[in-house]
Design a protein around this motif. Structure first.
Motif, PDB file in Angstrom:
ATOM      1  N   ASP A  46     -32.218  78.770  53.301  1.00 59.65           N
ATOM      2  CA  ASP A  46     -30.949  78.412  52.678  1.00 59.65           C
ATOM      3  C   ASP A  46     -30.502  79.563  51.780  1.00 59.65           C
ATOM      4  O   ASP A  46     -31.295  80.087  50.983  1.00 59.65           O
ATOM      5  CB  ASP A  46     -31.087  77.141  51.827  1.00 59.65           C
ATOM      6  CG  ASP A  46     -31.066  75.878  52.656  1.00 59.65           C
ATOM      7  OD1 ASP A  46     -30.497  75.901  53.759  1.00 59.65           O
ATOM      8  OD2 ASP A  46     -31.609  74.867  52.189  1.00 59.65           O
ATOM      9  N   TRP A  47     -29.245  79.937  51.897  1.00 59.75           N
ATOM     10  CA  TRP A  47     -28.653  81.020  51.119  1.00 59.75           C
ATOM     11  C   TRP A  47     -28.244  80.491  49.752  1.00 59.75           C
ATOM     12  O   TRP A  47     -27.574  79.458  49.648  1.00 59.75           O
ATOM     13  CB  TRP A  47     -27.470  81.546  51.903  1.00 59.75           C
ATOM     14  CG  TRP A  47     -26.677  82.659  51.316  1.00 59.75           C
ATOM     15  CD1 TRP A  47     -27.007  83.479  50.277  1.00 59.75           C
ATOM     16  CD2 TRP A  47     -25.391  83.087  51.771  1.00 59.75           C
ATOM     17  NE1 TRP A  47     -26.012  84.394  50.062  1.00 59.75           N
ATOM     18  CE2 TRP A  47     -25.004  84.178  50.967  1.00 59.75           C
ATOM     19  CE3 TRP A  47     -24.536  82.653  52.784  1.00 59.75           C
ATOM     20  CZ2 TRP A  47     -23.803  84.834  51.130  1.00 59.75           C
ATOM     21  CZ3 TRP A  47     -23.339  83.319  52.955  1.00 59.75           C
ATOM     22  CH2 TRP A  47     -22.976  84.397  52.147  1.00 59.75           C
ATOM     23  N   TYR A  50     -24.728  78.879  48.620  1.00 57.47           N
ATOM     24  CA  TYR A  50     -24.305  77.502  48.901  1.00 57.47           C
ATOM     25  C   TYR A  50     -25.383  76.456  48.635  1.00 57.47           C
ATOM     26  O   TYR A  50     -25.146  75.272  48.875  1.00 57.47           O
ATOM     27  CB  TYR A  50     -23.840  77.396  50.352  1.00 57.47           C
ATOM     28  CG  TYR A  50     -22.621  78.247  50.627  1.00 57.47           C
ATOM     29  CD1 TYR A  50     -21.399  77.947  50.020  1.00 57.47           C
ATOM     30  CD2 TYR A  50     -22.684  79.340  51.468  1.00 57.47           C
ATOM     31  CE1 TYR A  50     -20.278  78.734  50.252  1.00 57.47           C
ATOM     32  CE2 TYR A  50     -21.560  80.131  51.711  1.00 57.47           C
ATOM     33  CZ  TYR A  50     -20.363  79.809  51.098  1.00 57.47           C
ATOM     34  OH  TYR A  50     -19.258  80.585  51.333  1.00 57.47           O
ATOM     35  N   ALA A  93     -25.307  76.456  53.784  1.00 58.48           N
ATOM     36  CA  ALA A  93     -26.243  77.472  53.298  1.00 58.48           C
ATOM     37  C   ALA A  93     -27.209  77.970  54.369  1.00 58.48           C
ATOM     38  O   ALA A  93     -27.844  79.017  54.196  1.00 58.48           O
ATOM     39  CB  ALA A  93     -27.047  76.907  52.133  1.00 58.48           C
TER      40      ALA A  93
END
Length: 125
Positions: A46-47, A50, A93
């Motif tokens: 997950d980024w 986000y 994300a």
């Protein structure tokens, strides 16, 4: 569907590690796995743009059985791996770390690089 964006080197990715991949307090290299097929094959993360580490942790079936580690995108790319945004309908994300070789020895070397690069964000429990 969400647009695919370029992830800057300065950003972080969050990755879930199940407790079964921790032996005597050490993460085993097998924790770093690509899943899926074709374009959707990659190590799911997950980024931070986000999602928070907590968001990633709560996506676990049993959060208490999982920990979250973070990777710096620039360090992943410097290790000759690719980072791509791969948003899902329900997870903007979602991103992939790609390029872990399929060959046994090369795969192990890439996984050992990943093991040296992560930092714990949320430990088990």
């Amino acid at each position: 569907m969400w647009p695919i964006e370029q992830i800057p080197n300065e950003d972080l990715l969050f990755y879930r590690i199940h407790k079964s991949f921790v032996v005597d307090g050490e993460v085993v290299p097998g924790a770093f796995q690509e899943r899926g097929e074709g374009e959707m094959r990659g190590m799911s993360t997950d980024w931070e743009k986000y999602a928070t580490a907590r968001d990633a942790w709560l996506r676990s079936k049993i959060p208490a059985d999982n920990g979250i580690v973070e990777f710096a995108v620039g360090e992943i790319r410097a290790a000759d791996l690719e980072v791509v945004h791969a948003p899902l309908f329900d997870n903007r994300a979602h991103s992939h770390i790609k390029g872990i070789p399929h060959d046994g020895q090369l795969r192990t070397q890439a996984r050992l690089k990943l093991k040296r690069l992560f930092k714990w964000k949320i430990n088990f429990g």
